[in-house]
Design a protein around this motif. Structure first.
Motif, PDB file in Angstrom:
ATOM      1  N   ASN A  71       9.648 -23.880  23.097  1.00 47.98           N
ATOM      2  CA  ASN A  71       9.035 -23.764  21.687  1.00 47.98           C
ATOM      3  C   ASN A  71       9.437 -22.492  20.902  1.00 47.98           C
ATOM      4  O   ASN A  71       9.032 -21.628  21.722  1.00 47.98           O
ATOM      5  CB  ASN A  71       7.515 -23.986  21.633  1.00 47.98           C
ATOM      6  CG  ASN A  71       6.758 -24.185  20.318  1.00 47.98           C
ATOM      7  OD1 ASN A  71       6.944 -23.614  19.647  1.00 47.98           O
ATOM      8  ND2 ASN A  71       6.801 -25.401  20.205  1.00 47.98           N
ATOM      9  N   ILE A  72      10.099 -22.340  19.768  1.00 47.73           N
ATOM     10  CA  ILE A  72      10.304 -21.271  19.236  1.00 47.73           C
ATOM     11  C   ILE A  72       9.859 -21.344  17.858  1.00 47.73           C
ATOM     12  O   ILE A  72      10.044 -22.259  16.883  1.00 47.73           O
ATOM     13  CB  ILE A  72      11.901 -21.077  19.124  1.00 47.73           C
ATOM     14  CG1 ILE A  72      12.558 -20.925  20.502  1.00 47.73           C
ATOM     15  CG2 ILE A  72      12.306 -20.122  18.082  1.00 47.73           C
ATOM     16  CD1 ILE A  72      14.046 -20.510  20.585  1.00 47.73           C
ATOM     17  N   THR A  73       9.161 -20.262  17.188  1.00 47.15           N
ATOM     18  CA  THR A  73       8.740 -20.247  15.700  1.00 47.15           C
ATOM     19  C   THR A  73       9.690 -19.054  15.002  1.00 47.15           C
ATOM     20  O   THR A  73       9.562 -18.024  15.345  1.00 47.15           O
ATOM     21  CB  THR A  73       7.427 -19.835  15.775  1.00 47.15           C
ATOM     22  OG1 THR A  73       6.632 -20.893  16.408  1.00 47.15           O
ATOM     23  CG2 THR A  73       6.841 -19.734  14.460  1.00 47.15           C
ATOM     24  N   PHE A  74      10.303 -19.342  14.145  1.00 50.57           N
ATOM     25  CA  PHE A  74      11.024 -18.386  12.895  1.00 50.57           C
ATOM     26  C   PHE A  74       9.928 -18.277  11.782  1.00 50.57           C
ATOM     27  O   PHE A  74       9.360 -18.976  11.232  1.00 50.57           O
ATOM     28  CB  PHE A  74      12.191 -19.185  12.520  1.00 50.57           C
ATOM     29  CG  PHE A  74      13.102 -19.404  13.638  1.00 50.57           C
ATOM     30  CD1 PHE A  74      14.041 -18.113  14.055  1.00 50.57           C
ATOM     31  CD2 PHE A  74      13.600 -20.526  14.096  1.00 50.57           C
ATOM     32  CE1 PHE A  74      14.918 -18.420  15.064  1.00 50.57           C
ATOM     33  CE2 PHE A  74      14.500 -20.959  14.753  1.00 50.57           C
ATOM     34  CZ  PHE A  74      15.372 -19.768  15.279  1.00 50.57           C
ATOM     35  N   ILE A  75       9.944 -17.000  11.852  1.00 50.13           N
ATOM     36  CA  ILE A  75       9.157 -16.450  10.587  1.00 50.13           C
ATOM     37  C   ILE A  75      10.152 -16.107   9.426  1.00 50.13           C
ATOM     38  O   ILE A  75      10.982 -15.032   9.760  1.00 50.13           O
ATOM     39  CB  ILE A  75       8.285 -15.201  10.920  1.00 50.13           C
ATOM     40  CG1 ILE A  75       7.253 -15.570  11.798  1.00 50.13           C
ATOM     41  CG2 ILE A  75       7.558 -14.658   9.534  1.00 50.13           C
ATOM     42  CD1 ILE A  75       6.219 -14.376  12.291  1.00 50.13           C
ATOM     43  N   CYS A  76      10.220 -16.804   8.303  1.00 53.83           N
ATOM     44  CA  CYS A  76      11.135 -16.468   7.450  1.00 53.83           C
ATOM     45  C   CYS A  76      10.412 -15.542   6.430  1.00 53.83           C
ATOM     46  O   CYS A  76       9.651 -15.947   5.516  1.00 53.83           O
ATOM     47  CB  CYS A  76      11.670 -17.933   6.691  1.00 53.83           C
ATOM     48  SG  CYS A  76      12.292 -19.045   7.956  1.00 53.83           S
ATOM     49  N   GLY A  77      11.094 -14.385   6.479  1.00 48.87           N
ATOM     50  CA  GLY A  77      10.573 -13.269   5.077  1.00 48.87           C
ATOM     51  C   GLY A  77      10.868 -13.899   4.022  1.00 48.87           C
ATOM     52  O   GLY A  77      11.936 -14.455   3.592  1.00 48.87           O
ATOM     53  N   ARG A  78      10.014 -13.213   3.004  1.00 55.58           N
ATOM     54  CA  ARG A  78      10.312 -13.231   1.537  1.00 55.58           C
ATOM     55  C   ARG A  78      10.208 -12.039   0.814  1.00 55.58           C
ATOM     56  O   ARG A  78       9.418 -11.277   1.442  1.00 55.58           O
ATOM     57  CB  ARG A  78       9.766 -14.539   0.847  1.00 55.58           C
ATOM     58  CG  ARG A  78      10.602 -15.705   0.976  1.00 55.58           C
ATOM     59  CD  ARG A  78      11.850 -15.990   0.030  1.00 55.58           C
ATOM     60  NE  ARG A  78      12.921 -16.800   0.628  1.00 55.58           N
ATOM     61  CZ  ARG A  78      13.897 -17.304  -0.320  1.00 55.58           C
ATOM     62  NH1 ARG A  78      13.848 -16.673  -1.534  1.00 55.58           N
ATOM     63  NH2 ARG A  78      14.751 -17.812   0.189  1.00 55.58           N
ATOM     64  N   TYR A  79      10.379 -11.967  -0.551  1.00 58.73           N
ATOM     65  CA  TYR A  79      10.197 -10.778  -1.255  1.00 58.73           C
ATOM     66  C   TYR A  79      10.806  -9.340  -0.264  1.00 58.73           C
ATOM     67  O   TYR A  79      11.792  -9.741  -0.078  1.00 58.73           O
ATOM     68  CB  TYR A  79       8.788 -10.652  -1.587  1.00 58.73           C
ATOM     69  CG  TYR A  79       8.046 -11.798  -2.086  1.00 58.73           C
ATOM     70  CD1 TYR A  79       8.547 -12.594  -3.080  1.00 58.73           C
ATOM     71  CD2 TYR A  79       6.943 -12.697  -1.030  1.00 58.73           C
ATOM     72  CE1 TYR A  79       7.694 -13.822  -3.489  1.00 58.73           C
ATOM     73  CE2 TYR A  79       6.539 -13.625  -1.395  1.00 58.73           C
ATOM     74  CZ  TYR A  79       6.831 -14.204  -2.652  1.00 58.73           C
ATOM     75  OH  TYR A  79       6.376 -15.406  -3.008  1.00 58.73           O
ATOM     76  N   GLU A  80       9.874  -8.411  -0.362  1.00 60.60           N
ATOM     77  CA  GLU A  80      10.298  -7.317   0.535  1.00 60.60           C
ATOM     78  C   GLU A  80       9.962  -7.299   2.121  1.00 60.60           C
ATOM     79  O   GLU A  80      10.091  -6.396   2.970  1.00 60.60           O
ATOM     80  CB  GLU A  80       9.682  -5.969   0.142  1.00 60.60           C
ATOM     81  CG  GLU A  80      10.283  -5.621  -1.572  1.00 60.60           C
ATOM     82  CD  GLU A  80      11.472  -5.365  -1.288  1.00 60.60           C
ATOM     83  OE1 GLU A  80      12.154  -4.983  -0.347  1.00 60.60           O
ATOM     84  OE2 GLU A  80      12.245  -6.076  -2.402  1.00 60.60           O
TER      85      GLU A  80
ATOM     86  N   ILE B 172       0.853  -1.089  -0.181  1.00 65.35           N
ATOM     87  CA  ILE B 172      -0.047  -0.113  -0.034  1.00 65.35           C
ATOM     88  C   ILE B 172       1.143   1.219  -0.188  1.00 65.35           C
ATOM     89  O   ILE B 172       1.969   1.377   0.847  1.00 65.35           O
ATOM     90  CB  ILE B 172      -0.880  -0.006   1.240  1.00 65.35           C
ATOM     91  CG1 ILE B 172      -1.880  -1.315   1.182  1.00 65.35           C
ATOM     92  CG2 ILE B 172      -1.720   1.275   1.293  1.00 65.35           C
ATOM     93  CD1 ILE B 172      -2.596  -1.287   2.304  1.00 65.35           C
ATOM     94  N   GLY B 173       0.432   2.157  -0.788  1.00 65.52           N
ATOM     95  CA  GLY B 173       1.336   3.586  -1.138  1.00 65.52           C
ATOM     96  C   GLY B 173       2.526   3.364  -2.042  1.00 65.52           C
ATOM     97  O   GLY B 173       3.284   4.210  -2.195  1.00 65.52           O
ATOM     98  N   GLY B 174       2.593   2.071  -2.623  1.00 70.05           N
ATOM     99  CA  GLY B 174       3.601   2.132  -3.516  1.00 70.05           C
ATOM    100  C   GLY B 174       4.906   1.594  -3.010  1.00 70.05           C
ATOM    101  O   GLY B 174       5.194   1.348  -2.048  1.00 70.05           O
ATOM    102  N   GLY B 175       5.714   1.232  -4.088  1.00 75.42           N
ATOM    103  CA  GLY B 175       7.180   0.876  -3.534  1.00 75.42           C
ATOM    104  C   GLY B 175       7.523  -0.445  -4.590  1.00 75.42           C
ATOM    105  O   GLY B 175       6.759  -1.324  -4.906  1.00 75.42           O
ATOM    106  N   ALA B 176       8.756  -0.680  -4.525  1.00 78.35           N
ATOM    107  CA  ALA B 176       8.980  -1.827  -5.434  1.00 78.35           C
ATOM    108  C   ALA B 176       9.096  -3.040  -4.403  1.00 78.35           C
ATOM    109  O   ALA B 176       9.071  -3.208  -3.458  1.00 78.35           O
ATOM    110  CB  ALA B 176      10.668  -1.716  -5.711  1.00 78.35           C
TER     111      ALA B 176
END
Length: 228
Positions: free
Chosen positions: A106-115, A54-58
């Protein structure tokens, strides 16, 4: 202990646990790993998980709905899971963090992708944000794997000799002292003579001195910490 990886690319992480020390630890049930793909929770008919900012951006972001539902799926099974997201704004991950996190169940990793991911998901669900270095990668899988490895080493029973943890780099804010093996002389370079005399008290003192010199030379930023 259990590690959950929320990732679009399970195969970037899973093979790392197929060999060596962590494989043996898994076989002994000293920890568990699980992989959760946000695509499995997407309500889009094409299982799409990314969307425009939202708001634009690559670039694109992983959207709120599939990621949020993936997190809730884990929390329904493990309400106290400690959720971690890697981001440039996070604090630098250190050995102190690895030791502290090894006490979690217990540990949870969120693995980001893209931007990356929608900021609101971070605000709503994430317990800690970390950064593994001042550089950008194509996804969070490798960073999460680095952290998981460092944490696992501090779980009781994972290493064959737990005493090795006491002399590793970053213990007491020092780098590990130089190490040597046979032969005693290699291409005209000799092992320090004190190492060959069998006086373990003197060897220990020399190693400590060498660790301090090595730290002051290679990582002067650690100097103030180990001199406190």
């Amino acid at each position: 202990m259990k590690f959950n990886f929320i990732t679009l690319f399970e195969n970037l992480i899973k093979p790392y646990f197929d060999d060596s020390i962590l494989k043996r630890a898994l076989d002994k049930n000293l920890f568990e790993v699980d992989f959760i793909n946000p695509r499995d929770f997407s309500k889009d008919k094409h299982k799409k998980v990314d969307d425009y900012m939202i708001g634009g951006g690559a670039g694109l972001l992983i959207g709120t709905q599939p990621l949020s539902d993936a997190i809730l799926n884990i929390k329904n099974k493990n309400p106290n899971t400690h959720i971690i997201y890697l981001t440039p704004v996070g604090k630098k991950f250190t050995q102190i963090d690895a030791k502290r996190l090894s006490k979690k169940d217990n540990i949870t990793f969120i693995c980001g992708r893209y931007e990356g991911i929608d900021e609101r998901v971070i605000e709503k669900y994430v317990n800690e944000v970390f950064c593994v270095g001042d550089f950008i990668m194509t996804g969070g899988e490798l960073g999460a794997l680095c952290m998981c490895d460092a944490i696992c080493r501090n779980i009781d029973g994972v290493l064959g000799n737990a005493n090795s943890l006491e002399v590793e780099s970053f213990e007491n804010s020092l780098l590990e002292a130089p190490s040597f093996t046979k032969p005693n002389i290699f291409e005209n370079l000799s092992v320090p003579s004190e190492f060959l005399k069998g006086n373990h008290g003197k060897i220990s003192a020399l190693k400590n001195q060498m660790a301090r010199l090595k730290t002051n030379y290679f990582r002067p930023d650690l100097k103030d910490n180990h001199e406190k």
